[in-house]
Design a protein around this motif. Structure first.
Motif, PDB file in Angstrom:
ATOM      1  N   ALA A   1      -3.557  12.673  51.175  1.00 43.78           N
ATOM      2  CA  ALA A   1      -4.995  12.849  51.368  1.00 43.78           C
ATOM      3  C   ALA A   1      -5.257  13.814  52.513  1.00 43.78           C
ATOM      4  O   ALA A   1      -6.098  14.713  52.412  1.00 43.78           O
TER       5      ALA A   1
ATOM      6  N   CYS B   1      -4.256  17.448  51.322  1.00 43.15           N
ATOM      7  CA  CYS B   1      -4.897  18.078  50.159  1.00 43.15           C
ATOM      8  C   CYS B   1      -6.404  17.899  50.073  1.00 43.15           C
ATOM      9  O   CYS B   1      -7.117  18.833  49.705  1.00 43.15           O
ATOM     10  N   ASN B   2      -6.906  16.701  50.365  1.00 43.58           N
ATOM     11  CA  ASN B   2      -8.288  16.373  49.996  1.00 43.58           C
ATOM     12  C   ASN B   2      -9.300  17.405  50.450  1.00 43.58           C
ATOM     13  O   ASN B   2     -10.201  17.774  49.709  1.00 43.58           O
ATOM     14  N   ALA B   3      -9.188  17.865  51.687  1.00 41.34           N
ATOM     15  CA  ALA B   3     -10.183  18.809  52.212  1.00 41.34           C
ATOM     16  C   ALA B   3      -9.573  20.181  52.453  1.00 41.34           C
ATOM     17  O   ALA B   3     -10.203  21.032  53.074  1.00 41.34           O
ATOM     18  N   ASN B   4      -8.378  20.392  51.929  1.00 44.42           N
ATOM     19  CA  ASN B   4      -7.687  21.659  52.114  1.00 44.42           C
ATOM     20  C   ASN B   4      -8.448  22.775  51.390  1.00 44.42           C
ATOM     21  O   ASN B   4      -8.621  22.717  50.171  1.00 44.42           O
ATOM     22  N   PRO B   5      -8.949  23.791  52.113  1.00 48.75           N
ATOM     23  CA  PRO B   5      -9.803  24.791  51.469  1.00 48.75           C
ATOM     24  C   PRO B   5      -9.099  25.552  50.348  1.00 48.75           C
ATOM     25  O   PRO B   5      -9.722  25.861  49.327  1.00 48.75           O
TER      26      PRO B   5
ATOM     27  N   LYS C   1      -8.765  23.164  47.357  1.00 48.07           N
ATOM     28  CA  LYS C   1     -10.056  22.951  46.711  1.00 48.07           C
ATOM     29  C   LYS C   1     -10.502  24.205  45.962  1.00 48.07           C
ATOM     30  O   LYS C   1     -11.079  24.124  44.875  1.00 48.07           O
TER      31      LYS C   1
ATOM     32  N   GLU D   1     -11.335  23.086  42.314  1.00 49.06           N
ATOM     33  CA  GLU D   1     -12.728  22.683  42.070  1.00 49.06           C
ATOM     34  C   GLU D   1     -13.357  23.531  40.972  1.00 49.06           C
ATOM     35  O   GLU D   1     -13.275  24.764  40.986  1.00 49.06           O
TER      36      GLU D   1
ATOM     37  N   TRP E   1     -14.209   9.496  39.472  1.00 52.28           N
ATOM     38  CA  TRP E   1     -14.704  10.609  40.272  1.00 52.28           C
ATOM     39  C   TRP E   1     -15.814  11.237  39.444  1.00 52.28           C
ATOM     40  O   TRP E   1     -15.914  10.956  38.238  1.00 52.28           O
TER      41      TRP E   1
ATOM     42  N   THR F   1     -16.761  14.746  39.304  1.00 45.79           N
ATOM     43  CA  THR F   1     -16.841  16.194  39.187  1.00 45.79           C
ATOM     44  C   THR F   1     -16.306  16.718  37.855  1.00 45.79           C
ATOM     45  O   THR F   1     -16.564  17.858  37.499  1.00 45.79           O
TER      46      THR F   1
ATOM     47  N   TYR G   1      -9.975  18.992  40.338  1.00 48.73           N
ATOM     48  CA  TYR G   1      -9.974  18.322  41.639  1.00 48.73           C
ATOM     49  C   TYR G   1     -10.266  16.820  41.469  1.00 48.73           C
ATOM     50  O   TYR G   1      -9.614  15.980  42.085  1.00 48.73           O
TER      51      TYR G   1
ATOM     52  N   ARG H   1      -8.038  13.541  42.524  1.00 44.07           N
ATOM     53  CA  ARG H   1      -8.504  12.434  43.367  1.00 44.07           C
ATOM     54  C   ARG H   1      -8.370  11.097  42.649  1.00 44.07           C
ATOM     55  O   ARG H   1      -8.048  10.078  43.269  1.00 44.07           O
TER      56      ARG H   1
END
Lengths: 242, 445
Positions: B222, B225-229, B232, B236, B284, B286, B290, B294
């Motif tokens: 997490a 990766c989770n907020a890794n630009p 994402k 995304e 999730w 989205t 991505y 998650r």
């Protein structure tokens, strides 16, 4: 899948030994011969040329129990409204699962009702699988559809048959696009032609492969296995207990 | 660019020129394309390509970098497992089907065995300990499978650290499998009537320490990766498929749950006693690659919760039977570890060879001939890491399956490749397919 266990209770009556004669079309699909494994006769010596019929669970009459009746009612009403009379053939309830036998010419109309009717809503076609019963004369190929309703959390099974001389079944890809690859696989393995499929090509076997490998009459042992002069027969010609 | 490649065939085709790309030759290709003065290019990606998740062949029609049509070619790993199973006993069938989807062997075994047990009408007779062990193994397997999905998915977009981490943790799960079943893959451990053998001594401690370790390790994914630009940016909005698309195409598993629809067979149609465990269905909203990442990450947490509960229950079931009491179905052999590895236990050998002729006959008949399964058909789906996995089991009353057909989620979900990747970039095709997480062993069977 049903909470109501009443279909389960009827299972003993449906087991082959207790059915005096098949009432519907789902009857004898083969004959078992051999020294052992033939039950129902007094001969246990093993030398009597034992023969027994292979019968599948026989069709049942209403009530089917639980929600099965609701589905059957809605399906009958829906298909009649869609202009199909007597779309439903035999209904088999076995081990808590229900199977509707459908005439192949009515298949597309039936699945359309099953998908769209708010009381049915079988929006999920899990898959299509073929079964080859070489001794079920006139209905050698059975094509089985596993349908699910996420709305009602139910599962049913549809079964359509086609004779070996005319192995055609209408395609349901217009109703369930996801049946596309499954129908291609059934064509590939059994040679059942799904009329109306937009690109019915082989999917698992090479494009130029001869024959349909999962048919029971497909010759095995294409590659001879040899060891010190002796050769191993293909699996369907070996001695077996079946 | 080569014109003398032995495998490339002729360059004379009905539609345009054929280029065989071997690397280091982009100048020649772009020059060649400039001469053609046509934008449309058909690219064969695979079947031997590291980013196509095994022997998957993609036929892409490109205009510049944009994919206008994407089609899958499969079948390169077809081994005829379903046909083979028709010539083996019901118990031996497990040995075959465990090799289908090689990243989730226990699920293949479980769905087949559940179908056989339904036909035998012994669903309610399978001992509790066998059920709990099945759940334990399946959830450990879900963790290892999701780890590979995340690891290879990361590798395919160039995040090699994610891959090395994923395979590091997967190794720990495989060690547990080896401890419990004796094998890292292809276990054939879940058998009709129960499981092959009891938990070995010390397994529960190993499982508990694994859970404790994973609770530290999963947050690392997490955090990475989770907020890794970069992560994402690559994931995304890629491979977008909303709930309507998923329903129309019958997709299940993380792809469906990433649209926000909490459909999980463990909750909706429980099997093997899943109704007795506390866990949540992860979703999730989205509906893209991505979101699927998650969902998988969150599902590993839920699996850890189930593993803990299963381990607690197993602690209270020491010495309980793991095979159905019916001696006409249960495997007669009792295994034990000897000085030369695992084999038949000496007590069992002594019993059949020295004490009881009937026991020897019984052992011989059951092992060679097998048991008979009443005629009929059954379909008991399970929630595999990739979605609904089901086996359509047909018996004609014999000692061997008349027909077994596996509804493999990878096979089914791959049909969404076109809608997920058409209109996007070539590089996004890889991400879209990685987010489906197909395993070609299961696709081709």
């Amino acid at each position: 899948m049903s909470d109501d266990k009443s279909p389960e209770k009827r299972a003993p009556e449906q087991s082959p030994e207790n059915v005096p004669a098949p009432t519907g079309q789902v009857g004898q699909v083969g004959v078992r011969t051999g020294m052992f494994g033939v039950s129902g006769t007094g001969d246990t010596s093993g030398y009597g040329g034992l023969v027994s019929a292979v019968t599948f669970p026989a069709p049942v009459q209403r009530p089917y129990g639980g929600w099965f009746d609701e589905v059957a009612d809605a399906l009958e009403a829906g298909t009649r409204a869609a202009g199909v009379e007597h779309a439903l053939g035999d209904v088999v309830v076995h081990r808590g699962e229900i199977t509707f036998h459908v005439r192949r010419e009515d298949l597309v109309a039936v699945v359309k009702v099953l998908r769209d009717d708010p009381a049915l809503r079988f929006e999920f076609c899990a898959g299509v699988s073929g079964v080859h019963y070489p001794e079920d004369t006139g209905r050698e190929f059975h094509v089985v559809y596993h349908l699910g309703s996420m709305t009602w959390n139910r599962r049913i099974r549809l079964e359509v048959t086609a004779p070996d001389s005319d192995p055609h079944v209408p395609s349901v890809t217009g109703v369930y696009p996801a049946a596309d690859w499954h129908e291609r696989e059934t064509w590939d393995m059994y040679g059942v032609v799904f009329d109306g499929h937009t690109a019915l090509t082989r999917i698992l076997m090479p494009d130029d492969w001869p024959g349909h490998p999962q048919r029971k009459d497909y010759p095995l042992g294409g590659i001879p296995v040899e060891y010190k002069g002796g050769s191993v027969p293909p699996p369907d010609q070996r001695r077996s207990y079946n | 660019m080569s014109t003398t490649d032995a495998y490339a065939g002729t360059n004379e085709t009905t539609e345009g020129r054929v280029f065989t790309v071997t690397g280091q030759d982009w100048d020649a290709i772009s020059q060649g394309l400039a001469e053609e003065a046509e934008e449309r290019v058909v690219v064969n990606m695979g079947p031997q390509h590291p980013s196509t998740h095994g022997v998957l062949r993609l036929i892409l029609e490109l205009e510049g970098e944009t994919v206008t049509e994407a089609r899958c070619g499969i079948g390169y790993l077809h081994t005829g497992i379903e046909k083979n199973m028709e010539f083996r006993t019901w118990t031996q069938g497990v040995t075959f089907c465990t090799r289908m989807d090689y990243l989730s062997p226990f699920f293949n075994e479980a769905t087949y065995v559940l179908g056989v047990e339904r036909l035998l009408d012994i669903e309610h007779d399978v001992p509790e300990k066998a059920q709990v062990m099945r759940v334990l193994l399946m959830e450990l397997n879900r963790i290892s499978s999701h780890l590979v999905a995340i690891a290879t998915g990361g590798m395919e977009i160039g995040a090699l650290t994610v891959m090395t981490m994923g395979f590091r943790e997967r190794e720990l799960v495989l060690d547990l499998f080896e401890l419990i079943t004796g094998l890292r893959m292809n276990h054939a451990f879940i058998r009709p009537g129960g499981v092959a053998q009891d938990l070995p001594v010390g397994a529960l401690e190993e499982i508990r320490s694994f859970v404790a370790l994973m609770k530290k390790r999963i947050p690392e994914y997490a955090a990475l990766c989770n907020a890794n630009p970069i992560f994402k940016a690559r994931l995304e909005g890629v491979g977008h498929l909303d709930l309507e698309g998923c329903t129309a195409l019958g997709l299940t598993g993380p792809v469906l749950r990433a649209t926000g629809y909490p459909w999980d067979l463990r909750k909706t149609q429980p099997y093997s006693g899943y109704e007795d465990y506390e866990f949540d269905v992860q979703t999730w909203d989205t509906a893209d690659a991505y979101g699927r990442f998650r969902v998988r990450l969150a599902e590993m947490w839920e699996s850890l919760r189930i593993v803990e509960q299963a381990a607690d229950r197993l602690a209270g079931l020491e010495g309980a039977p793991v095979m159905v009491a019916d001696k006409k179905i249960g495997w007669p052999s009792q295994l034990s570890i000897g000085s030369d590895g695992m084999g038949n236990s000496l007590d069992h050998i002594k019993h059949i060879m020295g004490e009881s002729m009937e026991a020897l006959i019984h052992h011989f008949k059951l092992v060679t001939e097998g048991f008979r399964v009443p005629a009929g058909q059954a379909y008991v789906p399970v929630e595999s890491p990739r979605g609904e996995l089901g086996a359509h089991v047909v018996s004609d009353g014999g000692t061997r399956p008349f027909r077994v057909h596996f509804r493999d989620p990878s096979f089914h979900n791959l049909q969404a490749t076109s809608v997920m990747s058409e209109g996007g970039q070539v590089a996004d095709v890889i991400v879209a397919i990685a987010s489906i997480d197909p395993v070609m062993g299961g696709v081709d069977r």
